[in-house]
Motif scaffolding. Sequence first.
Motif, PDB file in Angstrom:
ATOM      1  N   MET A 141     -35.798  13.588  58.745  1.00 56.16           N
ATOM      2  CA  MET A 141     -36.406  13.171  57.485  1.00 56.16           C
ATOM      3  C   MET A 141     -36.764  14.391  56.657  1.00 56.16           C
ATOM      4  O   MET A 141     -37.063  15.446  57.201  1.00 56.16           O
ATOM      5  CB  MET A 141     -37.566  12.219  57.803  1.00 56.16           C
ATOM      6  CG  MET A 141     -38.955  12.719  57.796  1.00 56.16           C
ATOM      7  SD  MET A 141     -40.171  11.387  58.172  1.00 56.16           S
ATOM      8  CE  MET A 141     -40.341  11.526  59.949  1.00 56.16           C
ATOM      9  N   LEU A 175     -41.341   4.994  58.311  1.00 58.10           N
ATOM     10  CA  LEU A 175     -40.904   6.224  58.985  1.00 58.10           C
ATOM     11  C   LEU A 175     -39.450   6.136  59.467  1.00 58.10           C
ATOM     12  O   LEU A 175     -38.671   7.068  59.230  1.00 58.10           O
ATOM     13  CB  LEU A 175     -41.862   6.598  60.124  1.00 58.10           C
ATOM     14  CG  LEU A 175     -43.277   7.003  59.671  1.00 58.10           C
ATOM     15  CD1 LEU A 175     -44.161   7.304  60.876  1.00 58.10           C
ATOM     16  CD2 LEU A 175     -43.250   8.200  58.735  1.00 58.10           C
ATOM     17  N   PRO A 176     -39.035   5.018  60.110  1.00 55.36           N
ATOM     18  CA  PRO A 176     -37.601   4.912  60.427  1.00 55.36           C
ATOM     19  C   PRO A 176     -36.716   4.967  59.181  1.00 55.36           C
ATOM     20  O   PRO A 176     -35.617   5.534  59.222  1.00 55.36           O
ATOM     21  CB  PRO A 176     -37.504   3.541  61.124  1.00 55.36           C
ATOM     22  CG  PRO A 176     -38.852   3.332  61.727  1.00 55.36           C
ATOM     23  CD  PRO A 176     -39.819   3.936  60.738  1.00 55.36           C
ATOM     24  N   LYS A 206     -36.443   8.552  58.230  1.00 54.05           N
ATOM     25  CA  LYS A 206     -35.570   9.290  59.157  1.00 54.05           C
ATOM     26  C   LYS A 206     -34.101   9.104  58.769  1.00 54.05           C
ATOM     27  O   LYS A 206     -33.281  10.006  58.938  1.00 54.05           O
ATOM     28  CB  LYS A 206     -35.782   8.797  60.590  1.00 54.05           C
ATOM     29  CG  LYS A 206     -37.087   9.244  61.223  1.00 54.05           C
ATOM     30  CD  LYS A 206     -37.146   8.715  62.652  1.00 54.05           C
ATOM     31  CE  LYS A 206     -38.481   9.006  63.294  1.00 54.05           C
ATOM     32  NZ  LYS A 206     -38.521   8.523  64.691  1.00 54.05           N
ATOM     33  N   GLN A 207     -33.787   7.905  58.278  1.00 55.11           N
ATOM     34  CA  GLN A 207     -32.412   7.624  57.851  1.00 55.11           C
ATOM     35  C   GLN A 207     -32.118   8.205  56.472  1.00 55.11           C
ATOM     36  O   GLN A 207     -31.024   8.042  55.955  1.00 55.11           O
ATOM     37  CB  GLN A 207     -32.190   6.104  57.782  1.00 55.11           C
ATOM     38  CG  GLN A 207     -32.462   5.363  59.070  1.00 55.11           C
ATOM     39  CD  GLN A 207     -31.222   5.171  59.890  1.00 55.11           C
ATOM     40  OE1 GLN A 207     -30.186   5.755  59.594  1.00 55.11           O
ATOM     41  NE2 GLN A 207     -31.319   4.372  60.929  1.00 55.11           N
TER      42      GLN A 207
END
Lengths: 161, 261
Positions: free
Chosen positions: B1, B34-35, B38-39
């Motif tokens: 990220m 948050l995921p 991250k992507q």
Amino acid sequence: MTQVSMTVNGQAASGDVEGRTLLSTFLREHLGLTGTHVGCDTSQCGACVVHVDGNAVKSCTILAAEADGADVATIESQAAADGTLNAVQQAFQDHHGLQCGFCTPGMVMSAVALLKDNPSPSEAEIRAYLEGNICRCTGYHNIVKAIMAASGQDVSAIAAE
Amino acid sequence: MYNFEFVKPSTVAEAVSALGEEDAQALGGGQTLLPTMKQRLASPSKLVSLSGIADMKGVSADGGVLTIGGGTTHGTVAAEAGAYPALADLASHIGDPAVRNRGTIGGSLANNDPSACYPSAALASGATIVTNTREIAADDYFQGMFTTALNEGEIITAVKFPIPQAANYQKFLQPASRFALVGVFVAKYADGVRVAVTGASEEGVFRWSEAEEALNKEFRPDALMDLKVAPANMIGDLHGTKEYRAHLVGVMTKRAVTAAG
């Protein structure tokens, strides 16, 4: 960079982190506590489960900065100082609750959290609680059996697999 | 990220001020955001954590209304929303225990994922979304997939749920993600029945008004026997066709009515 301070396994820990630093990264790379595993990094597998202020959380999906001031417990805190395993760890060993062992730190931390809230869970309750912990060896049977044993229940009638 | 500035205010006013900056983003429990970051599907310059705002946490029941702070986790709702059992039960089946210890009701409603559970409860309950500036009726709040009536920088401080006479939520799990492939929340009030469907529609959570009319006449699963949902606006993907989801809406609604009694 932000300064974070927290209690990790009963000891004060601090460090400078970026905003984006995950708690799992802080534990593993800043503090060298590599018992916390990062399996998927997408919040699915649960290998990174630790306790933050007593609650099981996925340490790959919480920022280190969010845990500033928190009381964090990792797998390294579970055995006694002389290496004596806790009840859950010992049960995993006794009942072959691990195969490759990669998921085990998260499984143990989830199991400890479960037993704190529910000291004598049924098999169904254990399986439901472990929904977010994936064992890619698919060794769930003995993990569930180990957790039942750790809670003091008689597992002699459950087949070994 | 990508990196960002992190701030954690302790009051709503401080959070609103911090969100005034361009590209600043509120952070609830982070279990979706948050995921997503991250992507690299989101890259805010600043994250404003709402987790340090004590005023936004907690569950209380008063005068037939259950009020839940926007920063309350699913786990806390599951444990403390006993005055509205169907809602507590819904919260106890979101994600997994570790996710429920972080994810918040405000975060879920602000994101309005088309497969999330909470939007169906809010819409079926005729809940009121309370923000730092106003109160928004659920019927006006949900405006399509990932789209809500919230303005930039507006924060959900609480959600007020009128407590129904009877209610139930039925979720058919998408087996990989464990999100709702189709989820139906049925709530029966003195002034009528409300049915809200999540997971199914291209337009996000929606009320199934034909089912509501039928159930107002007779609150029994058989009242829904002749009703069908048109597949045209349903989501069709590798997990289920439009027709399959349309069929499931009927099945899950009947199950919810049966369980609600």
